[in-house]
Design an enzyme around this catalytic site. Sequence first.
Site, PDB file in Angstrom:
ATOM      1  N   ASN A   9       1.102  -1.459   0.225  1.00 19.07           N
ATOM      2  CA  ASN A   9      -0.183   0.097   0.139  1.00 19.07           C
ATOM      3  C   ASN A   9       0.507   1.295   0.035  1.00 19.07           C
ATOM      4  OD1 ASN A   9      -1.236   1.635  -0.077  1.00 19.07           O
ATOM      5  ND2 ASN A   9      -2.834   1.300   2.586  1.00 19.07           N
ATOM      6  N   TRP A  10       1.351   1.787  -1.329  1.00 23.27           N
ATOM      7  CA  TRP A  10       2.101   3.375  -0.984  1.00 23.27           C
ATOM      8  C   TRP A  10       1.090   4.497  -0.205  1.00 23.27           C
ATOM      9  CZ3 TRP A  10       3.902   3.070  -7.323  1.00 23.27           C
ATOM     10  CH2 TRP A  10       5.256   1.704  -7.554  1.00 23.27           C
ATOM     11  N   LYS A  11       0.229   3.751  -0.215  1.00 23.01           N
ATOM     12  CA  LYS A  11      -0.651   5.083   0.148  1.00 23.01           C
ATOM     13  C   LYS A  11      -0.093   6.602  -0.454  1.00 23.01           C
ATOM     14  CE  LYS A  11      -0.077   3.173   4.700  1.00 23.01           C
ATOM     15  NZ  LYS A  11       0.739   3.373   6.467  1.00 23.01           N
ATOM     16  N   HIS A  95      -9.616   0.431   5.574  1.00 22.03           N
ATOM     17  CA  HIS A  95      -8.384   0.776   6.000  1.00 22.03           C
ATOM     18  C   HIS A  95      -8.369   2.081   7.497  1.00 22.03           C
ATOM     19  CE1 HIS A  95      -3.738   2.130   6.592  1.00 22.03           C
ATOM     20  NE2 HIS A  95      -3.618   1.135   5.617  1.00 22.03           N
ATOM     21  N   GLU A  97      -6.465   4.264   9.010  1.00 25.31           N
ATOM     22  CA  GLU A  97      -6.236   6.096   7.838  1.00 25.31           C
ATOM     23  C   GLU A  97      -7.707   6.650   7.356  1.00 25.31           C
ATOM     24  OE1 GLU A  97      -2.862   5.492   5.501  1.00 25.31           O
ATOM     25  OE2 GLU A  97      -1.542   4.542   7.893  1.00 25.31           O
ATOM     26  N   GLU A 167      -4.703  -5.734  11.109  1.00 26.26           N
ATOM     27  CA  GLU A 167      -3.826  -4.711  10.953  1.00 26.26           C
ATOM     28  C   GLU A 167      -3.818  -3.432  12.339  1.00 26.26           C
ATOM     29  OE1 GLU A 167      -1.917  -3.042   7.311  1.00 26.26           O
ATOM     30  OE2 GLU A 167      -3.969  -1.817   7.328  1.00 26.26           O
ATOM     31  N   GLY A 173       2.740   2.356  10.695  1.00 21.47           N
ATOM     32  CA  GLY A 173       3.793   3.184  10.667  1.00 21.47           C
ATOM     33  C   GLY A 173       4.582   3.849  11.732  1.00 21.47           C
ATOM     34  N   SER A 212       4.402  -2.569  10.300  1.00 25.13           N
ATOM     35  CA  SER A 212       6.093  -2.077  10.169  1.00 25.13           C
ATOM     36  C   SER A 212       6.081  -3.887  10.017  1.00 25.13           C
ATOM     37  CB  SER A 212       6.127  -2.094  11.470  1.00 25.13           C
ATOM     38  OG  SER A 212       5.634  -1.054  12.144  1.00 25.13           O
ATOM     39  N   GLY A 233       3.170  -0.959   4.280  1.00 24.60           N
ATOM     40  CA  GLY A 233       2.585  -0.217   3.937  1.00 24.60           C
ATOM     41  C   GLY A 233       4.052   0.843   3.543  1.00 24.60           C
ATOM     42  N   GLY A 234       4.844   1.105   4.427  1.00 23.51           N
ATOM     43  CA  GLY A 234       6.284   1.387   3.935  1.00 23.51           C
ATOM     44  C   GLY A 234       6.848   1.426   3.584  1.00 23.51           C
TER      45      GLY A 234
HETATM   46  C1  PEP Z   1      -0.652  -0.588   5.952  1.00 21.44           C
HETATM   47  O1  PEP Z   1      -0.798   1.154   5.929  1.00 21.44           O
HETATM   48  O2  PEP Z   1      -1.360  -0.955   6.080  1.00 21.44           O
HETATM   49  C2  PEP Z   1       0.534  -0.582   6.996  1.00 21.44           C
HETATM   50  C3  PEP Z   1       0.815  -1.513   7.170  1.00 21.44           C
HETATM   51  O3  PEP Z   1       1.120   0.321   6.871  1.00 21.44           O
HETATM   52  P1  PEP Z   1       2.930   0.166   7.758  1.00 21.44           P
HETATM   53  O4  PEP Z   1       3.682  -1.692   6.642  1.00 21.44           O
HETATM   54  O5  PEP Z   1       4.132   1.624   6.901  1.00 21.44           O
HETATM   55  O6  PEP Z   1       3.352  -0.086   8.970  1.00 21.44           O
END
Ligand code: PEP
Length: 253
Positions: A9-11, A95, A97, A167, A173, A212, A233-234
């Site tokens: 997920n590039w956000k 999600h 966010e 999640e 993040g 993460s 994500g990241g």
């Molecule tokens: C996400 O936003 O779905 C996520 C898991 O982010 P990260 O891997 O950066 O924690």
Amino acid sequence: MRRKLVAGNWKMQGRHAANAALVQGIRAREAEYLGVDLWIAPPALYIDQLAGLVVGSSICLMAQNVAREDDGACTGEISAGMLRDAACVAVIVGHSERRSRYGDDDAVVAEKFGRAQAAGLIPVLCVGETLAEREAGQTEAVVLRQLQVAIDAHGVSALASAVLAYEPVWAIGTGRTATSEQVQQVHRVLRAEVEKNDADVSAGLRILYGGSVRAANAGALFAMPDIDGALVGGASLDADEFVAIARAARVAH
Ligand code: PEP
């Protein structure tokens, strides 16, 4: 046997040149993640660009969000049909966010889930507790409520063509990963809940972990019996790290 799935997920991150370099870096190491499903969710603006970049590869496209409505007078929104038309196979719904910042409550998430499936997209339904909820011992109640909303709206059979992603909000993040045992426990509870309604759907349901995930912790997570992959994500913005996570999924097969 459930096939492992690693979804990035590039956000709200990317630019044309950087996107091309990132996809090129991932494709260059395709041999390392053979047998693993690899999905990428770029910002909607770049879906068309990525559709070109992934031609001839095994990478599939996912969207980060979808409208509650069908095509029509909804300024700024993107319908499930449009995402399908743009070559997406899946879309993230629920999600954290979006739940916390854009008003996607359980009812909205259920609507988006339905819109996605009606258009032929696989909804990736995110569930997860906040830190306060975990500390109050409410983790299982929260994720089961979020799952139940989709089951109530669409029936347990709808999960046969969906993916679930656990999640924990406190791990997204933050660099703070849930331990593989903590994750396994929640995934087991989620799968058992589905099993009460339909054993076949439960056995085939892919449950991803997100929060993460890095190459360093992916192997331990994927070794757990009910962890079928990751929503990343990241680390999905770094080709080496993302491929290393996918490689860990391959090894865990
Ligand atoms: C996400 O936003 O779905 C996520 C898991 O982010 P990260 O891997 O950066 O924690």
